[in-house]
Every structure is written in structure tokens, then in C-alpha cells.
Design a protein around this motif. Structure first.
Motif, PDB file in Angstrom:
ATOM      1  N   THR A  39      -4.430   2.160  -2.917  1.00  0.00           N
ATOM      2  CA  THR A  39      -4.579   3.478  -3.533  1.00  0.00           C
ATOM      3  C   THR A  39      -3.886   4.546  -2.696  1.00  0.00           C
ATOM      4  OG1 THR A  39      -6.683   2.858  -4.555  1.00  0.00           O
ATOM      5  CG2 THR A  39      -6.233   5.212  -4.321  1.00  0.00           C
ATOM      6  N   TYR A  40      -4.044   4.460  -1.375  1.00  0.00           N
ATOM      7  CA  TYR A  40      -3.378   5.422  -0.494  1.00  0.00           C
ATOM      8  C   TYR A  40      -1.858   5.282  -0.586  1.00  0.00           C
ATOM      9  CZ  TYR A  40      -1.484   7.543   3.714  1.00  0.00           C
ATOM     10  OH  TYR A  40      -0.726   8.282   4.577  1.00  0.00           O
ATOM     11  N   GLU A  41      -1.366   4.042  -0.553  1.00  0.00           N
ATOM     12  CA  GLU A  41       0.072   3.817  -0.599  1.00  0.00           C
ATOM     13  C   GLU A  41       0.695   4.373  -1.880  1.00  0.00           C
ATOM     14  OE1 GLU A  41       2.135   2.395   1.675  1.00  0.00           O
ATOM     15  OE2 GLU A  41       0.477   2.274   3.099  1.00  0.00           O
ATOM     16  N   LEU A  42      -0.103   4.396  -2.952  1.00  0.00           N
ATOM     17  CA  LEU A  42       0.410   4.872  -4.243  1.00  0.00           C
ATOM     18  C   LEU A  42      -0.111   6.263  -4.599  1.00  0.00           C
ATOM     19  CD1 LEU A  42       0.020   1.573  -6.321  1.00  0.00           C
ATOM     20  CD2 LEU A  42       2.094   2.454  -5.244  1.00  0.00           C
ATOM     21  N   SER A  43      -0.697   6.959  -3.638  1.00  0.00           N
ATOM     22  CA  SER A  43      -1.341   8.241  -3.926  1.00  0.00           C
ATOM     23  C   SER A  43      -0.372   9.289  -4.454  1.00  0.00           C
ATOM     24  CB  SER A  43      -2.046   8.760  -2.674  1.00  0.00           C
ATOM     25  OG  SER A  43      -1.112   8.937  -1.611  1.00  0.00           O
ATOM     26  N   TRP A  44       0.889   9.129  -4.148  1.00  0.00           N
ATOM     27  CA  TRP A  44       1.882  10.099  -4.621  1.00  0.00           C
ATOM     28  C   TRP A  44       2.272   9.859  -6.074  1.00  0.00           C
ATOM     29  CZ3 TRP A  44       6.994   8.294  -5.674  1.00  0.00           C
ATOM     30  CH2 TRP A  44       7.189   6.934  -5.358  1.00  0.00           C
ATOM     31  N   LEU A  45       1.791   8.723  -6.617  1.00  0.00           N
ATOM     32  CA  LEU A  45       1.996   8.423  -8.031  1.00  0.00           C
ATOM     33  C   LEU A  45       0.616   8.361  -8.686  1.00  0.00           C
ATOM     34  CD1 LEU A  45       4.681   5.598  -7.700  1.00  0.00           C
ATOM     35  CD2 LEU A  45       5.083   7.933  -8.503  1.00  0.00           C
ATOM     36  N   ALA A  46       0.175   9.454  -9.216  1.00  0.00           N
ATOM     37  CA  ALA A  46      -1.215   9.583  -9.633  1.00  0.00           C
ATOM     38  C   ALA A  46      -1.664   8.520 -10.632  1.00  0.00           C
ATOM     39  CB  ALA A  46      -1.443  10.973 -10.224  1.00  0.00           C
ATOM     40  N   ASP A  47      -0.763   8.108 -11.527  1.00  0.00           N
ATOM     41  CA  ASP A  47      -1.157   7.163 -12.564  1.00  0.00           C
ATOM     42  C   ASP A  47      -0.651   5.747 -12.323  1.00  0.00           C
ATOM     43  OD1 ASP A  47       1.493   7.730 -12.906  1.00  0.00           O
ATOM     44  OD2 ASP A  47       1.399   7.932 -15.089  1.00  0.00           O
TER      45      ASP A  47
END
Length: 394
Positions: free
Chosen positions: A340-348
Motif C-alpha cells: 500500500t505504501y509503495e503504491l500510495s502515489w497511485l490512489a486507485d
């Protein structure tokens, strides 16, 4: 595939057999006339096919239509699937154990078992263990293999394939059935994808944390192999640069941090006696702080790798399998948090991250699923035809 008359005849004959078996699966005991009417084949053709199936033990005579019959004439035999007839076999050779599942013509599992060996065991020993287990299952359950249609064999995808190339020939010679061989974790991923919680899952990452670490990928609704069959070998992505030596020759692979031996070894390094998954389970149940730290370290390493993979594939689900996932929920929580952190910049973009729905038998179950070849996940999944009539994945 051969296009000679004999080859065409064999394909047609197999197709007709499958239609007959499907009728018996769906409708129960049937006379030959009833089968012929349902499958649209001549009575002569059905008689030939059922005679062969009877001789091989695939089906059996269960009764006649004497009670229902009107008028004179010899009562017609009613045929049904033999519940003790093993039709399909799935075999999963892991690093330290072999799992075997046997399914009947109705696709129900009728026998299963596991046999263990040392990780250092070479292929002759592994094969002997697998064949001995298959014989033992027959003795213990009464299942017979005279009617086997096909066998799916899963083998580790990297490292200890030396000697595995002859697996198809060994099983084909022993059981006179078609054989397919592929990566055992990919088979497990197939089984997991077929049991996904959503019918709309088209992109999925499967990762098994066991004696080794391996994975499988579903891309665009199809099981992915890659150009040389190495798609999903996520256990050998570097997680800790300059870390522990991996069996692949590199250092710091995910497998050196998150496999069962690696986690147990790390616990021992930090002063916690740990020799088995039972020891780990006991430590987890009392929330041992050192063990919790080790699991979080492993979960972080796995999560970073899966975060990178998720940015590449953008899956809707990431599935974690293996016994350690079942007994150490802190591990999967850490994986989910890190992804989730690694993808936090992609909200969806965050996928659903969940534990596997299936047990350690999933590799053998996926091998059987591949034999049925009824899933769109297998579209375009190429197979080579071997000289003995079996199939072996390239």
C-alpha cells in the motif's frame, strides 16, 4: 501435432470418449442406447467406446433396465463411472515433499497424500518417493490407475530441475497416460486464480512462501509462462543487496529473507530456538517480540518486491500462499502495508491482498485443473507433444 490418419483417428476417438464420459458424469447410469441418443453417435460407435472403457476400468455395469423394460428382449446393461477409477492425477514435487491428488471421471478428488524427503534429495529419490506414495494411496483407498487419462506433474521452476526433464517419460511409461510437466508454483497460481473471490479477476500475482519462494502470474485473463517459462520467478528478485547467499548464486534474494528456512534461521540468529513451523506457530501465539520482528522484516522485503511487481502488472489481486502465511498473520499484514505504501502515489492502484484460499495441495490441484483444460486462463498455453503421446510444457 500429428495430422496422419492414425493421429486424427486418435483425436476423434478421445473426443468421443470425453463426450460419453461427460454424459455419465452429468446423468448417472445410462444404457448404451441412452448414451448414443445423448451424444449423437451411432450405437456401434458407442458400443466400441464403452467396451474399451469397461476394459480399462473407467466405467462399470451397475444394473440393467429389466424393471423398466416393456416387452420381450434381453435387458440392456446400464453403465456408470467407476468411483474407484483414478482418471486424472496431479503431482507436485516441492523442495522437501511431494503431494499427489487423484480425481475420478466426475472431477472429484478421490485420493490424496504427501510424502517428504530431504531438500538435498536428487531426482531419482524424489521420483521414487512420488511413485511409492502413488502405490500406497492405491493400497489404502482402493483407487486403481488402470484408466488414467492424463497426469499433470509440477516441478520447481528453478535451481533443482536437473534430472526433472525425464519426469514425463517416467510417468508416461509407468501409467501409459498423457503427461504434462510445468512449474509447480504456476500450477498453484492457476488453482488459486480459478478459485478467486471475483469472477472478474484478469490480472493476479500469486506468491508462495514455503521451503522456497516462487510465484505465478495471470495477465490479461491468461496464465503467463514467459518466453522461456520463467514468468513469476519472484523469489529470486534481490530484496537485500549484498545479503545472504541464495541457492541461485546471487545474494539477498527474496527467498533468503522470506522462505520458511530463512525465517527460522533468522529467528535462531537472534537467539530464539526455532527448528520447525510448529515452533514458529507457538512463538506467534504468544506474540514473541523477536519473532514478530523477523516476520515484519520478511513482510517488508516481500511487500517491496510485490509493490514493484504491482506497478508493472497492476493486478486486481495479490495472493500469498504457503503454510507460513496461515500461521503468521503479521507477515501478510506487513506485506499489505508495504505494498500500500509503495503504491500510495497511485490512489486507485492498490490491489486486494489476501491469503490463499487453498492449502499446500494447490500445486497438485492446479495440475489437475490444467489437465481438464476447461479454463480461459489456459488459452494459448502451448504444449509440446511427446513421442509417447503425452504432453510436456516447453
Amino acid at each position: 501435432m500429428s495430422t496422419t490418419p492414425n493421429g486424427v483417428h486418435a483425436l476423434v476417438r478421445r473426443s468421443h470418449e470425453e463426450r460419453v464420459l461427460r454424459v455419465l458424469r452429468q446423468n448417472g447410469a445410462q444404457s448404451r442406447n441412452e448414451i448414443a441418443a445423448r451424444v449423437g453417435l451411432s450405437r456401434t460407435t458407442v458400443s466400441e467406446i464403452t467396451g474399451d472403457l469397461l476394459g480399462r476400468g473407467v466405467i462399470r455395469v451397475v444394473d440393467t433396465d429389466a424393471v423398466e423394460r416393456v416387452g420381450s428382449g434381453r435387458p440392456a446393461e446400464r453403465l456408470a463411472l467407476d468411483p474407484a477409477s483414478g482418471q486424472y492425477m496431479g503431482v507436485d514435487f516441492g523442495h522437501r515433499r511431494v503431494n499427489v491428488l487423484v480425481a475420478d471421471a466426475a472431477h472429484d478428488i478421490i485420493a490424496s497424500g504427501t510424502s517428504r524427503y530431504e531438500e538435498s534429495a536428487q531426482w531419482p529419490e524424489r521420483l521414487s518417493a512420488g511413485l511409492a506414495l502413488i502405490d500406497r494411496l492405491s493400497t489404502d483407498t482402493g483407487v486403481h490407475y488402470g484408466a488414467l487419462q492424463a497426469i499433470g506433474v509440477g516441478v520447481p521452476g528453478w535451481g533443482d530441475r536437473t534430472g526433472a526433464d525425464g519426469v514425463a517419460e517416467v510417468f508416461a511409461e509407468r501409467f501409459h497416460a498423457a503427461v504434462i510437466v510445468d512449474n509447480n508454483v504456476r500450477f498453484a497460481g492457476l488453482a488459486e486464480a480459478l478459485h478467486a473471490q471475483s469472477d472478474s479477476v484478469r490480472d493476479l500475482i500469486y506468491l508462495r512462501l514455503s521451503d522456497g519462494v516462487g510465484g505465478g502470474l495471470v495477465v490479461g485473463g491468461q496464465l503467463a509462462r514467459g518466453s522461456k517459462g520463467y514468468a513469476g520467478e519472484l523469489g529470486h528478485v534481490t530484496a537485500v543487496p549484498g545479503g545472504a547467499q541464495c541457492r541461485c548464486g546471487k545474494r539477498g534474494c527474496v527467498e533468503t529473507v522470506a522462505s520458511v528456512p530463512a525465517i527460522l534461521g533468522r529467528c535462531r540468529e537472534l537467539g530464539v530456538p526455532m527448528d520447525s513451523l510448529d515452533d514458529l506457530k507457538a512463538a506467534v501465539e504468544i506474540a514473541h517480540p523477536v519473532v514478530d520482528e523477523v516476520l515484519r522484516e520478511a513482510g517488508t522485503a516481500v511487500g517491496r518486491m510485490l509493490g514493484t511487481a504491482a506497478m508493472t502488472l497492476n493486478p486486481s489481486e495479490i495472493v500469498l500462499g504457503g503454510d507460513i502465511v496461515e500461521i503468521a498473520p503479521a507477515l501478510i499484514r506487513q506485506v499489505a502495508s508495504t505494498v500500500t505504501y509503495e503504491l500510495s502515489w497511485l490512489a486507485d492502484a492498490a490491489p486486494v491482498i489476501r491469503p490463499a484460499l487453498l492449502s499446500d495441495e494447490s500445486g497438485a490441484l492446479g495440475a489437475i485443473a490444467a489437465l481438464f483444460h476447461e479454463s480461459p486462463l489456459l488459452a494459448g498455453y502451448e504444449a509440446n507433444v511427446t513421442t509417447d503421446g503425452g504432453r510436456q510444457w516447453p
